[in-house]
Design a protein around this motif. Structure first.
Motif, PDB file in Angstrom:
ATOM      1  N   VAL A 297       0.371  11.593  -4.029  1.00  0.00           N
ATOM      2  CA  VAL A 297      -0.647  10.656  -3.517  1.00  0.00           C
ATOM      3  C   VAL A 297      -0.119   9.852  -2.315  1.00  0.00           C
TER       4      VAL A 297
ATOM      5  N   ASP B  20      10.829   2.881  -9.967  1.00  0.00           N
ATOM      6  CA  ASP B  20      10.777   1.638 -10.736  1.00  0.00           C
ATOM      7  C   ASP B  20       9.940   1.870 -11.989  1.00  0.00           C
TER       8      ASP B  20
ATOM      9  N   LYS C 251       0.909   1.036 -10.670  1.00  0.00           N
ATOM     10  CA  LYS C 251       0.652   0.594  -9.300  1.00  0.00           C
ATOM     11  C   LYS C 251      -0.673   1.214  -8.866  1.00  0.00           C
TER      12      LYS C 251
ATOM     13  N   ASP D 212       0.819  -1.214   0.000  1.00  0.00           N
ATOM     14  CA  ASP D 212       0.000   0.000   0.000  1.00  0.00           C
ATOM     15  C   ASP D 212       0.857   1.270   0.000  1.00  0.00           C
ATOM     16  N   THR D 213       2.113   1.165  -0.434  1.00  0.00           N
ATOM     17  CA  THR D 213       2.980   2.352  -0.481  1.00  0.00           C
ATOM     18  C   THR D 213       3.742   2.437  -1.807  1.00  0.00           C
ATOM     19  N   SER D 214       3.247   1.802  -2.842  1.00  0.00           N
ATOM     20  CA  SER D 214       3.856   1.762  -4.180  1.00  0.00           C
ATOM     21  C   SER D 214       5.268   1.185  -4.183  1.00  0.00           C
ATOM     22  N   SER D 215       5.562   0.323  -3.226  1.00  0.00           N
ATOM     23  CA  SER D 215       6.876  -0.319  -3.213  1.00  0.00           C
ATOM     24  C   SER D 215       6.848  -1.724  -3.814  1.00  0.00           C
TER      25      SER D 215
ATOM     26  N   MET E 133      -4.340   2.667   3.377  1.00  0.00           N
ATOM     27  CA  MET E 133      -4.306   4.041   3.853  1.00  0.00           C
ATOM     28  C   MET E 133      -5.133   4.906   2.912  1.00  0.00           C
TER      29      MET E 133
ATOM     30  N   GLN F 147       7.017   1.020 -13.150  1.00  0.00           N
ATOM     31  CA  GLN F 147       5.613   1.426 -13.028  1.00  0.00           C
ATOM     32  C   GLN F 147       5.506   2.896 -12.608  1.00  0.00           C
TER      33      GLN F 147
ATOM     34  N   HIS G 129       2.816  10.437  -8.130  1.00  0.00           N
ATOM     35  CA  HIS G 129       3.503   9.356  -7.426  1.00  0.00           C
ATOM     36  C   HIS G 129       4.386   9.831  -6.272  1.00  0.00           C
TER      37      HIS G 129
ATOM     38  N   CYS H  38      -2.357   1.157  -6.277  1.00  0.00           N
ATOM     39  CA  CYS H  38      -2.514   1.688  -4.921  1.00  0.00           C
ATOM     40  C   CYS H  38      -2.092   3.146  -4.876  1.00  0.00           C
ATOM     41  N   THR H  39      -1.502   3.624  -5.970  1.00  0.00           N
ATOM     42  CA  THR H  39      -1.005   4.999  -5.989  1.00  0.00           C
ATOM     43  C   THR H  39      -1.741   5.826  -7.044  1.00  0.00           C
TER      44      THR H  39
ATOM     45  N   LYS I 208      -1.815   9.874   1.303  1.00  0.00           N
ATOM     46  CA  LYS I 208      -2.257   8.653   2.002  1.00  0.00           C
ATOM     47  C   LYS I 208      -1.705   8.618   3.423  1.00  0.00           C
TER      48      LYS I 208
END
Lengths: 167, 291
Positions: free
Chosen positions: B38, B103, A59, A42-45, B1, B105, B35, A61-62, B42
């Motif tokens: 957001v 990365d 991703k 949930d943190t774009s990792s 979140m 994405q 990116h 979630c982002t 959150k």
């Protein structure tokens, strides 16, 4: 203030009412009821939530759901057809490229865009290409092999061996 | 979140976006790639009451050489920079930097303009812009104005982009002559923020002397910074090993890193020294190969 958004998921049009703060992954899982895309960090990792937005790996979630208005989305549920599995799914299956499977949908969606841009990636390019996807079980080797297998299959090339390597 | 509540608009012209910024006041934020913003929303580090999504505004994404400048539209995505032929042929520094940013994405969405306008000293493009001597075009009610990168970063997440304005273009003096550039950052893992990063650009004259130089540092100061004393040492010099060592030493002395999970102060200064040396040498070898 709620917004009405319309977008396609795996070819089917959906109109849903969302709060601007709702994340795309939540809307896909909870309002469209497609739970193939996962929420990991949930943190774009971690990349477990990776989907395609207009063909680009993202991703989810982002991304806010409102950002998907008018877009075409592909999730892991959109890969297999009546004829059978997508080559990337087949590659993961035959090469034992998963243990728990949590990262698998995201890995496959990422691999699909990578192979579209670069049908013949080297091992190094594959590893850079999946740098945004974390797997905590397999150690990645079989994931790389699965992507190499799918690359060959998608180009009707000779298929690499799927026999496990014992080292 | 989940972020706090906010209203969302996605205007289709820049004029409309600027009008909305004025209407909503200080609590409105521009959404570019989203990116950085957001994730902060959150975590509730940022709670804008209005988001103005500028992704539907056409004409803000391009890479072109014009009037002696490399012009990059603010909404150009990292992936577009990575794949651009102009960039690949002449501005190697972007290839170095984009590969190390997050990365694939994230690079599909993250924009160059956003990377700068976010005002985070840990981002990579600010140092690149210092090295290349960039200016930033900002558009508001009164039209466009251009701000040199040296005057762009005002503080922690604060930039020259004022209330009611949008960053619209990045302008970089075009590569000419024997021109080379390079970027590297030390990171704990792929996609991490820099422990320390260095951007370098050199131009070499026919006599082998340095005719142009730029060095920017990532994440070793509260705001992105230029290594001015290093540049002064290099400009006009023969770019000998001794001069490069001196320049690297100056950079390590002039930065102000703070100790954190990525390393202590001494370690970061050491990294700055080593990477400055390596990036200068890489930029020089690229300049010599280019001609």
């Amino acid at each position: 203030m709620k917004k009405n958004i319309t977008f396609k998921v795996n070819g089917t049009e959906h109109s849903v009412e969302v709060e601007p703060r709702e994340l795309l992954i939540h809307v896909i899982r909870e309002k469209i009821s497609m739970t193939g895309s996962h929420i990991g960090c949930d943190t774009s990792s971690c990349g477990a939530c990776t989907i395609l937005v207009d063909g680009k790996s993202a991703k989810s979630c982002t991304l806010l759901a409102v950002q998907a208005n008018g877009k075409e989305i592909t999730t892991v549920e959109g890969l297999a057809t009546a004829e059978g599995l997508h080559p990337i799914q087949e590659g993961f299956h035959l090469n034992h490229a998963l243990h728990c499977g949590f990262c698998t949908p995201g890995m496959m969606m990422r691999a699909i865009e990578m192979l579209e841009k670069n049908p013949n990636p080297t091992e190094e390019e594959i590893r850079w290409g999946i740098a945004g996807n974390l797997c905590r079980c397999t150690g990645y080797n079989n994931i790389v092999k699965a992507i190499q297998w799918a690359s060959a299959k998608m180009q009707d090339k000779e298929l690499p061996s799927t026999e496990p390597e014992f080292v | 979140m989940i972020a706090e509540n906010f209203n969302y608009d996605a205007p289709s012209t820049l004029e409309e976006a600027i009008a909305l910024l004025h209407q909503y006041g200080d609590d409105a934020k521009i959404l570019a790639g989203g990116h950085s913003l957001v994730p902060m929303m959150k975590l509730r580090f940022a709670s804008p009451t209005h988001l103005i999504d500028i992704n539907n505004i056409p004409g803000l994404s391009y890479i072109k050489e014009e009037d002696g400048l490399l012009k990059i539209g603010a909404m150009t995505k990292e992936v577009e920079v990575e794949e651009s032929e102009i960039i690949k042929n002449k501005y190697h520094i972007f290839g170095d930097a984009t590969k190390l940013i997050a990365d694939p994405q994230v690079r599909n969405f993250g924009t160059l303009g956003g990377n700068l306008a976010h005002g985070d000293a840990a981002n990579d493009h600010p140092a690149v812009m210092f090295a290349l001597g960039a200016s930033v075009e900002i558009t508001g009610n009164q039209g466009k104005r251009t701000v040199p990168i040296d005057e762009f970063f005002h503080g922690f997440y604060m930039t020259a982009v004022q209330h009611g304005e949008v960053l619209t273009e990045i302008q970089i003096p075009a590569a000419s002559g024997n021109y080379g550039s390079a970027y590297h950052k030390a990171e704990r893992k792929v996609g991490d923020y820099a422990t320390a990063g260095v951007a370098a650009m050199v131009q070499i004259g026919a006599d082998g002397r340095c005719t142009k130089v730029g060095i920017g540092l990532t994440n070793v100061n509260s705001v992105p910074m230029r290594a001015s004393r290093s540049e002064e040492a290099l400009l006009g010099s023969d770019l000998s090993e001794a001069v490069i060592n001196q320049a690297a030493q100056y950079a390590s002395e002039d930065c102000n890193p703070s100790a954190d999970l990525r390393g202590d102060e001494d370690y970061k200064r050491h990294l700055v020294k080593v990477i400055t040396k390596r990036m200068l040498n890489l930029a020089i070898s690229r300049a010599k190969n280019q001609g």
